[in-house]
Write an enzyme that holds these catalytic residues in place. Structure first.
Site, PDB file in Angstrom:
ATOM      1  N   ASP A  86       0.784  -1.243   0.000  1.00  0.00           N
ATOM      2  CA  ASP A  86       0.000   0.000   0.000  1.00  0.00           C
ATOM      3  C   ASP A  86       0.818   1.296   0.000  1.00  0.00           C
ATOM      4  OD1 ASP A  86      -1.621  -2.112   0.707  1.00  0.00           O
ATOM      5  OD2 ASP A  86      -2.202  -1.276   2.652  1.00  0.00           O
ATOM      6  N   GLU A 114     -10.378  -2.318   3.876  1.00  0.00           N
ATOM      7  CA  GLU A 114      -9.109  -1.729   4.304  1.00  0.00           C
ATOM      8  C   GLU A 114      -8.923  -0.379   3.627  1.00  0.00           C
ATOM      9  OE1 GLU A 114      -6.130  -5.424   5.061  1.00  0.00           O
ATOM     10  OE2 GLU A 114      -6.195  -4.750   2.998  1.00  0.00           O
TER      11      GLU A 114
END
Ligand SMILES: *[C@@H]1O[C@H](CO)[C@@H](O)[C@H](O)[C@H]1NC(C)=O
Ligand SMILES: *[C@@H]1O[C@H](CO)[C@@H](O)[C@H](O)[C@H]1NC(C)=O
Ligand SMILES: *[C@@H]1O[C@H](CO)[C@@H](O)[C@H](O)[C@H]1NC(C)=O
Ligand SMILES: *[C@@H]1O[C@H](CO)[C@@H](O)[C@H](O)[C@H]1NC(C)=O
Ligand SMILES: *[C@@H]1O[C@H](CO)[C@@H](O)[C@H](O)[C@H]1NC(C)=O
Ligand SMILES: *[C@@H]1O[C@H](CO)[C@@H](O)[C@H](O)[C@H]1NC(C)=O
Length: 691
Positions: free
Chosen positions: A40, A240
């Site tokens: 990420d 998420e």
């Protein structure tokens, strides 16, 4: 910025030499680290004319682990320089690797509300999830458990170069009491300054509950919960990496809407076993986010189907499902849902085994079924491995698993769909597997049906391709400028892609806007950096065909990275029109095109011939809805790099991002049409390297 400060920044890190970044599959104008694993993007913040990008980083290897925050900066979102690790798990205050630095965001604390530093200094503050790896008492005297996820902050007083953890961490120890059992699934804070209320706002995910919590703070240290959102639209996996930001609709400052972006894994549109990003449009009052009614979609159900199995006791007894293990002698208990939950060990969850249907011939384009409980919650360190999907429904052809889907933990049972149009005519069987003996180790399967209609859209997908996850956006830009970037990989196979010594790249940064397209407010995106500096000296290839009938037109070109724009209109008998890239002498290619029959653009990477053996989930065709514009024109902007293709359709209301791993020898380009098209225009720039 002065030459001197430019040099002092440059002196802080080893500049990557021009000879490197030429390995097979190395992105030429996308960010990838010189070496090691990334996932990420984190802490995106624009500060003093620099775009900072942090990211989930393993300093010790090419797979997920030892997660720290890596750091890179750019002046233009194209040329990136790697800086020293910002948050290093080997230097956690409570001891090496006792705390991993999971995803989060960063802000410029212009008003020094946090009190970090001295008067006149401007702290940068990172807000992230601490994943604790043991039971312990922290330097702040707070106690945490192994596996706990808490929200913490760190600050930098040198414009982002070095960081110190706040000694009072964590600032949010755990979820509110109603969700106290979710202390291991509470993560990825995105923080921004809410000017209208003069306070900070945090959105943070309760991953397994598919719920986003909202908090506020005046100093980034004390947080109060103010709102919550969920669980709606795509919920077949963990939520998420949320993000929340305002945008004007059609550039109108008096019509501001808020966009909530949320990652989901598994349960994304391109590969159900994998990850993707959805969004909601709504309002935010400083405390709570409320979605507009049009942004919440109803749960999709099949249309025009034939029932294959509905778990009717009588018909089940007559059919020939073959049980193994603890399911021998078991069967439906009434109703239209089968719970694969043997009774031999008493607790049901402990039982393991399978149930295999008899062989049948595939005659429809889709197999659809209801599935629930359980995708065993992602096991940290086992992302993308079979441990994540121990309870599945599989489709077998010639003894090979060709499709596989798992359920949603605690999310009820939902309809899922397999596109089996490429398997019509083949003999297949369905196998239900429960190889999980742990808690929630069972599987529920409802009706199984055959149909020619796809399941209706279940979510507003930011990107319909397989490789755009954990997208987040830059803080610190002008109010209406929102630039996002995503991790250009997928948890379904992410740790296995054939690259070395790095693994994973970021997508092209994208400018986000809200526009009314086809009567609906939609998120639209376009690549943000102007690629033109990279194209200098490279000839623009421009072609125009007044009419195109079925066939392929091979262009005298060999390209590995291009920025192309293809536009065309439907002809008399339109079918598919598009462009083949990275074509080999055997005709295999990456096909990017438009299907007039279904009004969808697509990227077809199913013809991979090399280096895709790492995962049978990798090859595939990915579709995104796209209407022609009011003049009947279809427009595709296509960015090809050495191991990726990104397609933006129309104004950018549809995007597909896919990694590709093609043989180095396959570089041909052709325009194809299986039906008639007219006014076909192609502009194609070869793109250079930023490295
Ligand atoms: C994490 O660091 C430890 C200690 O250096 C090392 O033994 C281990 O291999 C690393 N793990 C990964 C996945 O890189
Ligand atoms: C933590 O507790 C110890 C022992 O009671 C005390 O000496 C120390 O000051 C405390 N630290 C903080 C940050 O409160
Ligand atoms: C926030 O809004 C949601 C609707 O989106 C509502 O269900 C919820 O109760 C609200 N929460 C608070 C704390 O106001
Ligand atoms: C189950 O199947 C039998 C035989 O096909 C049929 O007679 C019966 O009505 C079915 N029951 C239900 C509840 O659908
Ligand atoms: C179904 O087909 C597979 C492979 O085509 C074969 O191995 C299997 O024995 C068949 N099963 C039955 C029950 O006939
Ligand atoms: C065009 O190319 C594709 C893929 O290479 C091939 O399958 C197809 O037969 C070709 N069509 C024509 C009309 O040449």
């Amino acid at each position: 910025m002065s030459l001197l400060s430019r040099l002092s920044w440059a002196a802080l890190f080893a500049l990557v030499g021009a000879d490197s970044y030429k390995e097979p599959f190395r992105p030429q104008y996308h960010f990838s680290p010189a070496k090691n694993w990334i996932n990420d993007p984190n802490g995106l913040v624009f500060h003093k004319d620099k775009y900072h990008m942090f990211y989930q980083y393993n300093p010790t290897g090419n797979v997920w682990g030892n997660i720290s925050w890596g750091h890179a900066v750019s002046d233009d979102l194209l040329h990136w320089s790697e800086l020293p690790i910002a948050l290093d798990a080997f230097q956690a205050p409570s001891g090496p690797l006792t705390e991993l630095y999971f995803s989060g965001s960063a802000v410029v604390d212009s008003g020094r509300s946090s009190g970090f530093g001295n008067k006149g200094q401007t702290p940068l503050v990172a807000v992230y999830t601490s994943l604790y790896t043991q039971d312990m008492t922290l330097p702040s005297n707070q106690t945490v458990r192994n596996g706990q996820q808490s929200q913490s902050i760190a600050y930098s007083l040198d414009d982002g170069l070095t960081w110190s953890e706040y000694e009072g961490n964590p600032v949010i120890l755990g979820p509110p009491s109603a969700y106290s059992d979710q202390y291991q699934n509470f993560r990825d804070p995105f923080v921004f300054w809410y000017a209208a209320g003069q306070h900070w706002v945090m959105v943070v995910s309760l991953a397994q509950e598919h719920r986003i919590l909202l908090y506020k703070s005046s100093d980034l240290k004390e947080w109060t919960i103010t709102g919550d959102f969920g669980s709606v639209n795509a919920v077949s996996g963990a939520w998420e990496c949320p993000g929340l930001f305002p945008l004007p609709v059609d550039g109108n400052d008096h019509d501001i809407k808020w966009v909530l972006m949320v990652g989901i894994n598994p349960g994304a549109v391109a590969i159900p076993q994998g990850s993707g990003t959805q969004y909601f449009i709504g309002t935010f009052d400083g405390s709570n986010f409320t979605a507009d009614p049009g942004t919440i979609l109803s749960s999709p159900v099949p249309a025009h189907y034939t029932v294959y199995e509905d778990w009717n006791k009588t018909s089940f007894a007559a059919s020939s499902w073959t049980p193994t293990g603890d399911f021998v002698g078991e069967g439906p208990e009434g109703g239209t849902v089968l719970t694969l939950w043997g009774k031999s060990k008493g607790d049901g969850d402990g039982d393991i085994g399978s149930l295999t249907s008899s062989n049948f011939t595939i005659t429809s384009k889709y197999v659809q079924f209801q599935i629930g409980c359980c995708s065993n919650p992602a096991i940290v360190g086992a992302y993308g491995t079979p441990q994540d999907i121990e309870t599945t429904i599989n489709l077998l052809v010639s003894g090979e698993v060709v499709r596989s889907t798992t359920g949603v933990s605690g999310g009820g049972i939902t309809w899922r769909s397999w596109d089996v149009s490429d398997l019509v005519g083949q003999t297949a069987s369905i196998r239900l597997i429960d190889s999980s003996s742990g808690g929630w180790g069972h599987l529920q399967v409802g009706e199984i049906v055959f149909t020619d209609s796809p399941l209706p859209q279940e979510a507003n997908w930011v990107d319909w391709g397989p490789d755009f996850y954990a997208a987040t956006s830059w803080n610190g830009l002008a109010d209406e400028t929102r630039i996002a970037i995503g991790w250009m990989n997928n948890w379904a196979y992410g740790t296995d892609i054939p690259t070395s010594p790095w693994r994973s790249a970021m997508s092209i940064p994208r400018k986000l806007e809200l526009k009314n397209v086809q009567g609906k407010t939609q998120l639209v995106q376009q690549p943000q950096p102007r690629l033109s500096p990279l194209e200098q000296g490279k000839p623009l290839q421009q072609r125009f065909w007044k009419n195109m009938s079925p066939g392929n037109i091979t262009l005298p070109l060999s390209v590995k990275s291009v920025d192309a724009e293809l536009t065309f209109h439907a002809g008399k008998n339109p079918k598919e029109t598009g462009i083949s890239l990275r074509q080999g002498s055997d005709g295999a290619a990456i096909r990017v095109g438009y299907d007039f029959a279904t009004a969808q653009m697509f990227v077809d990477r199913s013809a991979e011939t090399q280096d895709v053996s790492f995962s049978n989930l990798f090859p595939g065709i990915y579709y995104a809805p796209l209407s022609a514009d009011h003049d009947g024109m279809v427009k595709l902007r296509i960015l090809l790099d050495w191991s990726s293709v990104e397609v933006f359709g129309g104004l950018g209301e549809s995007a597909i991002t896919a990694q590709i791993f093609r043989p180095d020898s396959d570089l041909a380009v052709s325009v194809f049409s299986t039906g008639d098209a007219h006014s076909v225009s192609l502009k194609l720039y070869p793109v250079g390297s930023v490295w």
